[in-house]
Design a protein around this motif. Sequence first.
Motif, PDB file in Angstrom:
ATOM      1  N   VAL A  81      20.442  90.735  71.193  1.00  0.00           N
ATOM      2  CA  VAL A  81      20.781  89.953  70.005  1.00  0.00           C
ATOM      3  C   VAL A  81      21.637  88.736  70.347  1.00  0.00           C
ATOM      4  O   VAL A  81      21.439  87.651  69.777  1.00  0.00           O
ATOM      5  N   ASP A  82      22.577  88.850  71.271  1.00  0.00           N
ATOM      6  CA  ASP A  82      23.419  87.705  71.631  1.00  0.00           C
ATOM      7  C   ASP A  82      22.594  86.592  72.275  1.00  0.00           C
ATOM      8  O   ASP A  82      22.813  85.411  71.996  1.00  0.00           O
ATOM      9  N   LEU A  83      21.653  86.959  73.133  1.00  0.00           N
ATOM     10  CA  LEU A  83      20.774  85.982  73.772  1.00  0.00           C
ATOM     11  C   LEU A  83      19.917  85.266  72.730  1.00  0.00           C
ATOM     12  O   LEU A  83      19.816  84.040  72.730  1.00  0.00           O
ATOM     13  N   VAL A  84      19.325  86.021  71.824  1.00  0.00           N
ATOM     14  CA  VAL A  84      18.451  85.432  70.806  1.00  0.00           C
ATOM     15  C   VAL A  84      19.248  84.517  69.877  1.00  0.00           C
ATOM     16  O   VAL A  84      18.796  83.420  69.537  1.00  0.00           O
ATOM     17  N   ARG A  85      20.445  84.929  69.494  1.00  0.00           N
ATOM     18  CA  ARG A  85      21.292  84.063  68.662  1.00  0.00           C
ATOM     19  C   ARG A  85      21.636  82.765  69.393  1.00  0.00           C
ATOM     20  O   ARG A  85      21.663  81.692  68.789  1.00  0.00           O
ATOM     21  N   ALA A  86      21.915  82.865  70.693  1.00  0.00           N
ATOM     22  CA  ALA A  86      22.201  81.662  71.489  1.00  0.00           C
ATOM     23  C   ALA A  86      20.982  80.745  71.542  1.00  0.00           C
ATOM     24  O   ALA A  86      21.112  79.517  71.470  1.00  0.00           O
ATOM     25  N   GLU A  87      19.799  81.336  71.645  1.00  0.00           N
ATOM     26  CA  GLU A  87      18.574  80.525  71.659  1.00  0.00           C
ATOM     27  C   GLU A  87      18.380  79.812  70.321  1.00  0.00           C
ATOM     28  O   GLU A  87      18.025  78.633  70.284  1.00  0.00           O
ATOM     29  N   TYR A  88      18.641  80.497  69.221  1.00  0.00           N
ATOM     30  CA  TYR A  88      18.555  79.854  67.906  1.00  0.00           C
ATOM     31  C   TYR A  88      19.604  78.748  67.761  1.00  0.00           C
ATOM     32  O   TYR A  88      19.317  77.684  67.206  1.00  0.00           O
ATOM     33  N   ARG A  89      20.813  78.980  68.268  1.00  0.00           N
ATOM     34  CA  ARG A  89      21.846  77.929  68.214  1.00  0.00           C
ATOM     35  C   ARG A  89      21.391  76.698  68.998  1.00  0.00           C
ATOM     36  O   ARG A  89      21.605  75.560  68.572  1.00  0.00           O
ATOM     37  N   ALA A  90      20.762  76.932  70.154  1.00  0.00           N
ATOM     38  CA  ALA A  90      20.264  75.826  70.969  1.00  0.00           C
ATOM     39  C   ALA A  90      19.197  75.037  70.210  1.00  0.00           C
ATOM     40  O   ALA A  90      19.209  73.798  70.206  1.00  0.00           O
TER      41      ALA A  90
ATOM     42  N   GLU B 163      19.768  95.251  69.542  1.00  0.00           N
ATOM     43  CA  GLU B 163      21.161  95.068  69.946  1.00  0.00           C
ATOM     44  C   GLU B 163      21.311  94.682  71.420  1.00  0.00           C
ATOM     45  O   GLU B 163      22.286  94.051  71.799  1.00  0.00           O
ATOM     46  N   SER B 164      20.342  95.038  72.252  1.00  0.00           N
ATOM     47  CA  SER B 164      20.462  94.738  73.684  1.00  0.00           C
ATOM     48  C   SER B 164      20.262  93.253  73.991  1.00  0.00           C
ATOM     49  O   SER B 164      20.691  92.776  75.042  1.00  0.00           O
TER      50      SER B 164
END
Length: 133
Positions: free
Chosen positions: A110-119, A107-108
Amino acid sequence: MTTLSYTETRPVVLPSAVPTDYVFGASDTNDLVDSDEVHAVVTLKVAMTRDMLAAAFDLAMRGAYDENIDELPVEEIRHRVELSLHMESPWELLRDGRTFDELLEDESIVDLVRAEYRAIDRAYPHMTPKENH
């Protein structure tokens, strides 16, 4: 599409290679001494999974967390993936890619990793995204 069968036990259909204009190595004249001369530019094609691409992009983003990943141009995303390939073994990225999506459970970050996948999905749209990511 290219079909690779001479190094695999089963034929694998590969997407077309993504073109690049960036050249690593002795292309920077500041790195050359007077006796140096570029003798060849070698092109390396690396077949990468979506998770490998994300792991490579994550490595290249270290220290650049003040940037908005969703605003990075496609060319910059690709450049950073290629930079990681320049610095890391494709075999290390294959290993790291196999567990990279597990970071979505933290959870700490998850937003960064999702942004990386979107990129990655923007820069390499021919890759099919995983469900629920």
